[in-house]
Design a protein around this motif. Structure first.
Motif, mmCIF file in Angstrom:
data_model
loop_
_atom_site.group_PDB
_atom_site.id
_atom_site.type_symbol
_atom_site.label_atom_id
_atom_site.label_comp_id
_atom_site.label_asym_id
_atom_site.label_seq_id
_atom_site.Cartn_x
_atom_site.Cartn_y
_atom_site.Cartn_z
ATOM 1 N N ILE A 116 0.994 -1.491 0.075
ATOM 2 C CA ILE A 116 -0.008 0.081 0.083
ATOM 3 C C ILE A 116 0.846 1.180 -0.017
ATOM 4 C CG2 ILE A 116 -1.574 1.250 1.333
ATOM 5 C CD1 ILE A 116 -2.955 -1.334 2.264
ATOM 6 N N ASN A 119 4.573 3.689 -3.972
ATOM 7 C CA ASN A 119 4.049 4.687 -5.052
ATOM 8 C C ASN A 119 4.508 4.243 -6.095
ATOM 9 O OD1 ASN A 119 2.677 6.552 -6.088
ATOM 10 N ND2 ASN A 119 4.662 8.180 -5.386
ATOM 11 N N THR A 128 -0.964 11.783 0.199
ATOM 12 C CA THR A 128 -1.942 11.225 0.662
ATOM 13 C C THR A 128 -1.722 9.763 1.230
ATOM 14 O OG1 THR A 128 -2.745 10.222 -1.189
ATOM 15 C CG2 THR A 128 -3.536 12.316 -0.799
ATOM 16 N N VAL A 129 -2.220 9.529 2.395
ATOM 17 C CA VAL A 129 -2.134 8.071 3.092
ATOM 18 C C VAL A 129 -3.281 7.463 2.952
ATOM 19 C CG1 VAL A 129 -1.739 6.695 5.341
ATOM 20 C CG2 VAL A 129 -0.269 8.857 4.759
ATOM 21 N N PRO A 130 -3.407 6.215 2.192
ATOM 22 C CA PRO A 130 -4.787 5.513 2.052
ATOM 23 C C PRO A 130 -5.296 4.954 3.517
ATOM 24 C CG PRO A 130 -2.869 4.466 0.708
ATOM 25 C CD PRO A 130 -2.258 5.397 1.633
ATOM 26 N N GLU A 131 -6.524 4.923 3.562
ATOM 27 C CA GLU A 131 -7.559 4.826 4.558
ATOM 28 C C GLU A 131 -7.059 3.334 5.281
ATOM 29 O OE1 GLU A 131 -11.953 3.976 6.056
ATOM 30 O OE2 GLU A 131 -11.559 5.771 4.812
ATOM 31 N N THR A 132 -6.779 2.342 4.316
ATOM 32 C CA THR A 132 -6.392 0.989 4.536
ATOM 33 C C THR A 132 -5.154 1.114 5.317
ATOM 34 O OG1 THR A 132 -7.353 0.492 2.452
ATOM 35 C CG2 THR A 132 -5.982 -1.280 3.572
#
Length: 162
Positions: A116, A119, A128-132
């Protein structure tokens, strides 16, 4: 002279192995998860493009040490359970729980967080940091707390079994 120094330890070799292994494992875990990683986070290294690679390299090595430590602890607890009739069955459960936590960290959480965090697109926004990722970090630290509690209980039981 012999009368003065006739004190000897009543600990078995397996009990000593559990205590030394748990002491090393839990202290290294605390240093890595509660000192080194927060320091890297505060210093801004998480914004660097190579942070995912560096983090994976650190945790890849550490997770293998955790698996080795969990294997030693489980083996020693099983050996002590076979040798002593009054050994707690819950210690076998706790050592299996420690092995399960190490397996989940090694083969599920760390690779997922690395995947995740990587990049792979030149056009994507790196800020941005993914919610996962927050969910994975939360479950990782939940496993860490579980590991510290279970390891601490095992260490306390081994210390009292002298």
């Amino acid at each position: 002279m012999n009368a003065i120094s006739n004190f000897e330890f009543k600990r078995s070799t397996w009990q000593t192995a559990v205590m030394l292994t748990l002491g090393f494992w839990l202290s290294a875990s605390v240093v890595l998860d509660w000192v080194i990683m927060p320091t890297l986070y505060v210093s801004g290294m998480m914004n660097e493009a190579s942070f995912t690679t560096a983090g994976y390299a650190i945790f890849w090595n550490f997770n293998r040490l955790e698996l080795l430590s969990a294997g030693v602890v489980l083996t020693a607890v099983l050996a002590m359970g076979k040798a002593k009739s009054n050994w707690r069955v819950s210690s076998i459960f706790l050592s299996c729980l420690l092995l399960t936590a190490a397996l989940l960290d090694t083969y599920f959480l760390t690779p997922q967080m690395c995947a995740i965090g990587s990049n792979l697109s030149f056009f994507a926004d790196a800020g941005t940091v993914p919610e996962t990722m927050s969910l994975l970090h939360g479950s990782y630290f939940l496993l860490e707390v579980l590991k510290l509690v279970a390891g601490g209980m095992l260490l306390k039981w081994c210390w009292r079994e002298a």
